[in-house]
Design a protein around this motif. Structure first.
Motif, mmCIF file in Angstrom:
data_model
loop_
_atom_site.group_PDB
_atom_site.id
_atom_site.type_symbol
_atom_site.label_atom_id
_atom_site.label_comp_id
_atom_site.label_asym_id
_atom_site.label_seq_id
_atom_site.Cartn_x
_atom_site.Cartn_y
_atom_site.Cartn_z
ATOM 1 N N GLN A 67 2.549 -42.557 -3.284
ATOM 2 C CA GLN A 67 3.638 -43.090 -3.937
ATOM 3 C C GLN A 67 3.198 -44.529 -3.703
ATOM 4 O O GLN A 67 2.427 -45.015 -2.925
ATOM 5 C CB GLN A 67 4.908 -43.000 -3.229
ATOM 6 C CG GLN A 67 6.130 -43.525 -3.774
ATOM 7 C CD GLN A 67 7.315 -43.628 -3.085
ATOM 8 O OE1 GLN A 67 7.169 -43.787 -1.858
ATOM 9 N NE2 GLN A 67 8.703 -43.470 -3.632
ATOM 10 N N VAL A 120 -1.890 -47.185 -10.918
ATOM 11 C CA VAL A 120 -0.402 -47.219 -11.425
ATOM 12 C C VAL A 120 -0.224 -48.040 -12.483
ATOM 13 O O VAL A 120 -1.021 -49.049 -12.727
ATOM 14 C CB VAL A 120 0.260 -47.664 -10.255
ATOM 15 C CG1 VAL A 120 0.058 -49.330 -9.926
ATOM 16 C CG2 VAL A 120 1.663 -47.739 -10.173
ATOM 17 N N SER A 145 9.946 -48.635 -7.082
ATOM 18 C CA SER A 145 8.894 -47.537 -6.622
ATOM 19 C C SER A 145 8.757 -46.357 -7.614
ATOM 20 O O SER A 145 9.535 -46.256 -8.331
ATOM 21 C CB SER A 145 9.633 -46.850 -5.283
ATOM 22 O OG SER A 145 10.918 -46.091 -5.536
ATOM 23 N N SER A 146 7.539 -45.687 -7.407
ATOM 24 C CA SER A 146 7.098 -44.520 -8.357
ATOM 25 C C SER A 146 7.521 -43.339 -7.759
ATOM 26 O O SER A 146 8.139 -43.407 -6.420
ATOM 27 C CB SER A 146 5.761 -44.464 -8.394
ATOM 28 O OG SER A 146 5.017 -44.322 -7.414
ATOM 29 N N ASP A 147 7.711 -42.220 -8.449
ATOM 30 C CA ASP A 147 7.870 -41.001 -7.895
ATOM 31 C C ASP A 147 6.632 -40.577 -6.984
ATOM 32 O O ASP A 147 5.349 -41.100 -7.427
ATOM 33 C CB ASP A 147 7.935 -40.043 -9.294
ATOM 34 C CG ASP A 147 9.342 -40.004 -9.873
ATOM 35 O OD1 ASP A 147 10.011 -40.664 -9.369
ATOM 36 O OD2 ASP A 147 9.078 -39.711 -11.047
ATOM 37 N N GLN A 149 14.328 -45.194 -11.835
ATOM 38 C CA GLN A 149 13.760 -45.914 -12.702
ATOM 39 C C GLN A 149 14.882 -46.945 -13.207
ATOM 40 O O GLN A 149 14.277 -47.926 -13.594
ATOM 41 C CB GLN A 149 13.559 -44.940 -13.989
ATOM 42 C CG GLN A 149 13.195 -45.448 -15.161
ATOM 43 C CD GLN A 149 11.337 -45.694 -14.798
ATOM 44 O OE1 GLN A 149 10.696 -45.180 -14.155
ATOM 45 N NE2 GLN A 149 11.066 -47.048 -15.621
ATOM 46 N N ARG A 157 9.073 -49.856 -15.892
ATOM 47 C CA ARG A 157 8.174 -48.722 -15.566
ATOM 48 C C ARG A 157 7.317 -48.823 -14.543
ATOM 49 O O ARG A 157 6.603 -49.709 -14.340
ATOM 50 C CB ARG A 157 7.513 -48.197 -16.906
ATOM 51 C CG ARG A 157 6.724 -46.727 -16.723
ATOM 52 C CD ARG A 157 6.351 -46.298 -18.091
ATOM 53 N NE ARG A 157 5.314 -45.099 -18.128
ATOM 54 C CZ ARG A 157 4.160 -45.220 -17.796
ATOM 55 N NH1 ARG A 157 3.395 -46.430 -17.931
ATOM 56 N NH2 ARG A 157 3.331 -43.911 -17.657
ATOM 57 N N ILE A 158 7.062 -47.703 -13.599
ATOM 58 C CA ILE A 158 6.107 -47.808 -12.467
ATOM 59 C C ILE A 158 5.788 -46.277 -12.448
ATOM 60 O O ILE A 158 6.682 -45.487 -12.018
ATOM 61 C CB ILE A 158 6.741 -48.544 -11.293
ATOM 62 C CG1 ILE A 158 5.677 -48.307 -10.060
ATOM 63 C CG2 ILE A 158 8.216 -47.901 -10.933
ATOM 64 C CD1 ILE A 158 5.748 -49.000 -8.842
ATOM 65 N N ALA A 159 4.705 -45.840 -12.794
ATOM 66 C CA ALA A 159 4.325 -44.653 -12.551
ATOM 67 C C ALA A 159 2.656 -44.470 -12.213
ATOM 68 O O ALA A 159 2.000 -45.498 -12.609
ATOM 69 C CB ALA A 159 4.499 -43.920 -13.757
#
Length: 217
Positions: free
Chosen positions: A150, A106, A163-165, A73, A83-85
């Motif tokens: 992802q 996303v 990158s996201s989780d 993050q 934020r990227i999720a």
């Protein structure tokens, strides 16, 4: 005997090689040098080459090694994305898709910088499965089972910016019985086309009246 003399001469030369002197000195810019001949007019010191030479520490190396590893993050924030999720599908959820089509979305803050050439790369089960400039994508024809997903933001050079989780989801599809599958298949006809339907029976003809014939006179 010749081999014995050769080995003897090599053994005699080894001490001379190991006793060769190496000198170390520092120039005006602070750079350290090594050589078998010391420069004139500069202080130098001999180095025992039988001992392992010590590497000169690089300036700032300790500070680099002591830097804390930033979580994904914070790494995203450093590259301009706060934020990227992945918002769809939800982590650990089951997605019912009888056709195998699953849509993923996303959330990005701020929005994707398309003008700078940024794109979203999707990794399905650890492998690149597509990219888009939109925050959503549809994966087609997925079989039943568990998948990992992802999302990454990359620039036009392919450098990862954020990158996201990684999430997990299951694709749920209805299993069609074999009998029903056979009924849904198109019927196969032999050569010559489809069999002809039987003809309807024809109604019997009404009897014709008999006209008596008059014999000639």
């Amino acid at each position: 005997m010749n081999k014995v003399w050769v080995l003897f001469l090599i053994a005699m030369c080894l001490p001379a090689l190991t006793q060769a002197e190496v000198y170390r000195w520092t120039d005006d810019q602070g750079n350290v040098h090594f050589g078998d001949r010391p420069p004139e007019g500069r202080d130098s010191e001999p180095v025992d080459i039988r001992e392992p030479m010590r590497a000169v520490p690089l300036e700032g190396a300790r500070e680099i090694l002591e830097r804390p590893v930033r979580p994904p993050q914070e790494e995203a924030e450093a590259n301009g994305y706060e934020r990227i999720a992945i918002t769809q599908p939800e982590d650990g959820s089951g997605v019912r898709a009888n056709d195998g089509n699953v849509t993923a979305e996303v959330a990005l803050e701020p929005a994707l910088d398309v003008e700078a050439g940024h794109r979203i790369v999707w990794l399905l089960n650890g492998e690149e499965a597509g990219d888009s400039s939109d925050p959503s994508i549809t994966f087609e024809g997925l079989d039943r089972g568990e998948y990992s997903l992802q999302a990454r933001v990359e620039d036009e050079a392919g450098q990862e910016l954020a990158s996201s989780d990684t999430i997990q989801f299951n694709v749920l599809r209805i299993a069609i019985p074999r009998e029903q599958q056979q009924q849904q298949r198109p019927q196969q006809f032999p050569e010559g086309g489809a069999p002809q339907a039987p003809r309807a029976p024809q109604a019997p003809r009404a009897p014709q009246p008999q006209i008596p014939q008059v014999p000639p006179n």
